[in-house]
Design an enzyme around this catalytic site. Structure first.
Site, PDB file in Angstrom:
ATOM      1  CG  ASP A   1      -7.502  -6.349  -4.947  1.00 25.36           C
ATOM      2  OD1 ASP A   1      -6.921  -7.012  -4.066  1.00 25.36           O
ATOM      3  OD2 ASP A   1      -8.418  -5.555  -4.687  1.00 25.36           O
TER       4      ASP A   1
ATOM      5  CB  SER B   1      -7.131  -5.573  -0.308  1.00 24.23           C
ATOM      6  OG  SER B   1      -7.733  -6.403  -1.282  1.00 24.23           O
TER       7      SER B   1
ATOM      8  CD  GLN C   1      -4.915  -8.566  -1.413  1.00 20.87           C
ATOM      9  OE1 GLN C   1      -5.957  -9.144  -1.093  1.00 20.87           O
ATOM     10  NE2 GLN C   1      -4.799  -7.847  -2.526  1.00 20.87           N
TER      11      GLN C   1
END
Length: 288
Positions: free
Chosen positions: A205, A229, A279
């Site tokens: 991430d 996110s 993502q």
């Protein structure tokens, strides 16, 4: 967190019964809980319900609410299916009776099969020839924007060395590509594959949405763009270790409507493809 040992303490949850697990949070320089931490903790919870030696091969998740750094996070695991070859789990994360995150993940028994992979990029600069985030802070800290300096000042269990070093004051649009070498701090020995996957999920991430900003870098940056996110998916392929640098190679095919999409591959230094990541994130221009 200064090394792998401290990271593992954060990722390893307390079993509070009935397939519920409790975790605490660590500040990484943002006002809310880091998405990678929630991902990895949820995966830790799911793995704790797997007792048939199956290995994670994919996960798909949604971030629903910003996590509060001061409150514990409770992860509830549902056993969706234990089939002949695959086991599926659903994990829901809660704070104060509010659902902040959901994860679906699948585990596969070991099987033999056909094999191929996309090769690692050629002619990339090697880590020894690059500056780490800490090096950048030491050399250029007095000249960096305040928010960037504060972010780089946070102690982390991972060293990052970006291949493309961007001058934050040189406002020009760039290709939607980010390549970052990373390495764990400390001596990560005797890690199970499950723990290695949880750590990699945590790391995945970082850096990924940067590729979405680059094509609009003449006007957009982390200081004037609200970023978060929204969802996160990963696919895991091969076993690996953390004794050497690894490469996260990311590109962004699209940004539109205050959202950006990025995907990437994670390689060992010798070119073994370990995992892929995708993502979508919020990219909302802040109003003056």
């Amino acid at each position: 967190m200064k090394d792998t040992t401290e990271l593992l303490k954060i990722l390893t949850l307390e079993d509070v019964g009935d397939n519920n697990f409790s975790g605490v949070s660590k500040d990484i320089g943002s006002p809310n809980v880091f998405g990678g931490q929630v991902l990895a903790q949820a995966l830790n919870a799911a793995y704790r319900t797997i007792d048939n030696n199956r290995v994670l091969h994919s996960l798909h998740s949604y971030f629903l609410e910003a996590g509060n750094l001061e409150l514990p996070i409770i992860y509830n695991v549902q056993t969706i299916r234990d089939g002949g070859s695959f086991s599926t789990r659903r994990v829901t994360a809660h704070q104060n009776d509010k659902t902040i995150f959901i994860l679906a993940c699948s585990f596969h028994k070991k099987e033999d099969g056909y094999e191929h992979q996309m090769p690692i990029k050629k002619d990339l600069k090697q880590p020894e020839d690059l500056l780490s985030w800490t090096d950048m802070l030491d050399q250029f800290g007095d000249f960096l924007p305040k928010k960037m300096k504060a972010f780089l000042s946070v102690e982390r269990p991972i060293d990052f060395k970006p291949v493309q070093v961007v001058n934050p004051f040189d406002q020009k649009d760039l290709p939607p590509v980010v390549d970052v070498w990373f390495k764990l701090k400390g001596e990560p020995q005797d890690l199970t594959l499950a723990l290695k996957q949880q750590i990699l999920t945590y790391i995945s991430d970082y850096n990924i949405l940067t590729a979405c900003l680059y094509p609009n870098a003449s006007k957009a940056h982390f200081g004037n763009t609200q970023m978060a996110s929204l969802d996160h998916s990963m696919w895991f392929y091969r076993d690996f270790d953390y004794t050497d640098w690894m490469l996260f190679s990311v590109e962004s095919p699209n940004s539109f409507g205050a959202r950006g999409f990025a995907c990437g591959n994670i390689y060992t230094r010798d070119g073994k493809l370990v995992a892929s990541v995708a993502q979508e994130g919020l990219m909302r221009p802040r109003k003056e």
